[in-house]
Design a protein around this motif. Structure first.
Motif, PDB file in Angstrom:
ATOM      1  N   THR A   1      13.574  37.725  14.555  1.00 39.16           N
ATOM      2  CA  THR A   1      14.291  37.123  13.427  1.00 39.16           C
ATOM      3  C   THR A   1      13.531  35.902  12.916  1.00 39.16           C
ATOM      4  O   THR A   1      13.345  35.737  11.698  1.00 39.16           O
ATOM      5  CB  THR A   1      15.724  36.727  13.853  1.00 39.16           C
ATOM      6  N   ARG A   2      13.070  35.079  13.817  1.00 33.08           N
ATOM      7  CA  ARG A   2      12.319  33.882  13.433  1.00 33.08           C
ATOM      8  C   ARG A   2      11.006  34.252  12.742  1.00 33.08           C
ATOM      9  O   ARG A   2      10.636  33.664  11.713  1.00 33.08           O
ATOM     10  CB  ARG A   2      12.057  33.019  14.669  1.00 33.08           C
ATOM     11  N   LYS A   3      10.290  35.226  13.264  1.00 34.47           N
ATOM     12  CA  LYS A   3       9.012  35.634  12.676  1.00 34.47           C
ATOM     13  C   LYS A   3       9.221  36.231  11.274  1.00 34.47           C
ATOM     14  O   LYS A   3       8.410  35.993  10.375  1.00 34.47           O
ATOM     15  CB  LYS A   3       8.279  36.632  13.575  1.00 34.47           C
ATOM     16  N   ALA A   4      10.280  36.989  11.090  1.00 36.56           N
ATOM     17  CA  ALA A   4      10.572  37.533   9.763  1.00 36.56           C
ATOM     18  C   ALA A   4      10.890  36.401   8.785  1.00 36.56           C
ATOM     19  O   ALA A   4      10.439  36.415   7.635  1.00 36.56           O
ATOM     20  CB  ALA A   4      11.725  38.531   9.844  1.00 36.56           C
TER      21      ALA A   4
ATOM     22  N   LEU B   1       7.903  34.711   7.409  1.00 40.39           N
ATOM     23  CA  LEU B   1       7.237  35.460   6.346  1.00 40.39           C
ATOM     24  C   LEU B   1       7.901  35.217   4.991  1.00 40.39           C
ATOM     25  O   LEU B   1       7.463  35.760   3.977  1.00 40.39           O
ATOM     26  CB  LEU B   1       7.263  36.963   6.658  1.00 40.39           C
ATOM     27  N   GLY B   2       8.968  34.431   4.994  1.00 42.94           N
ATOM     28  CA  GLY B   2       9.697  34.180   3.760  1.00 42.94           C
ATOM     29  C   GLY B   2      10.802  35.190   3.497  1.00 42.94           C
ATOM     30  O   GLY B   2      11.389  35.210   2.428  1.00 42.94           O
ATOM     31  N   TRP B   3      11.079  36.017   4.474  1.00 42.45           N
ATOM     32  CA  TRP B   3      12.118  37.020   4.331  1.00 42.45           C
ATOM     33  C   TRP B   3      13.474  36.401   4.620  1.00 42.45           C
ATOM     34  O   TRP B   3      13.583  35.412   5.343  1.00 42.45           O
ATOM     35  CB  TRP B   3      11.923  38.165   5.311  1.00 42.45           C
TER      36      TRP B   3
ATOM     37  N   VAL C   1       4.255  42.709  16.945  1.00 44.24           N
ATOM     38  CA  VAL C   1       5.408  42.310  16.128  1.00 44.24           C
ATOM     39  C   VAL C   1       4.978  42.105  14.685  1.00 44.24           C
ATOM     40  O   VAL C   1       5.649  42.573  13.753  1.00 44.24           O
ATOM     41  CB  VAL C   1       6.084  41.040  16.705  1.00 44.24           C
ATOM     42  N   GLU C   2       3.851  41.428  14.458  1.00 46.64           N
ATOM     43  CA  GLU C   2       3.347  41.226  13.090  1.00 46.64           C
ATOM     44  C   GLU C   2       3.079  42.558  12.406  1.00 46.64           C
ATOM     45  O   GLU C   2       3.432  42.748  11.238  1.00 46.64           O
ATOM     46  CB  GLU C   2       2.065  40.395  13.118  1.00 46.64           C
TER      47      GLU C   2
END
Length: 190
Positions: free
Chosen positions: A24-27, A30-32, A156-157
């Motif tokens: 959730t944090r990584k998304a 990305l600006g999502w 994950v990326e």
């Protein structure tokens, strides 16, 4: 881009929670617009296909606004948790043309049997499984809230980038499906 991350277990001490929060944090980075949907907030005893509960309607609305979905779940006895199955079964048409990433958590197998089951289930729901990440021993690969293993970071990326590509490609189909559902709802309310 709006992505929903479904945490598929309500069990105490769940290792998959750390994984779901990381994704959730990584998304979000990305600006999502990333939202974690936790099954423990939707504990239903059974599916109510013809009687819509407030929890079901809230879940349905979240899925209808999503461009992509990530399901994070631990492997339980070679499959996935019952509470995840019940939540997924509360809707059907709303999933059509939704790209989905499957993230599994298991100490021994990484969740390979769970991956097989969830892939079949998501295809049945008319989602499109586009990638997966299998997490083995969460305690060994995380330091606090951060992944310390570069290979997992890359996986994950890659999963998130793949979801974005498919979300864009499938958008016309999702828009058509959602418009049809909206018209059907209006017709039922008239």
């Amino acid at each position: 881009m709006k992505v929903k991350i479904v945490l598929g277990t309500a069990r105490e001490g769940r290792k998959s929670e750390k994984v779901a929060e990381y994704i959730t944090r990584k998304a979000s980075e990305l600006g999502w617009e990333a939202e974690l949907i936790d099954v423990k907030d939707y504990l239903l005893c059974y599916t109510h296909r013809w009687k819509v509960t407030p929890e079901m309607e809230r879940y349905r609305k979240g899925i209808l606004e999503a461009d992509a979905l990530v399901i994070v779940a631990p492997e339980y006895n070679g499959g996935y948790p019952g509470e995840l199955k019940i939540l997924l079964d509360t809707i059907f048409d709303e999933y059509k043309a939704l790209p989905v990433g499957i993230v599994t958590v298991s100490v021994v197998t990484g969740g390979v049997r769970l991956l097989q089951e969830l892939r079949l289930a998501t295809v049945n729901y008319r989602m499109l499984p586009v990638g997966q990440v299998l997490f083995y021993n969460v305690d060994d690969i995380f330091e606090g809230d951060e992944l310390k293993d570069e290979k997992y970071k890359e996986r994950v990326e890659r999963l998130l980038k793949t979801l974005e590509k498919y979300a864009k490609a499938l958008k016309p189909i999702r828009d058509e499906v959602r418009e049809k559902l909206r018209r059907e709802e209006e017709h039922l309310q008239a």
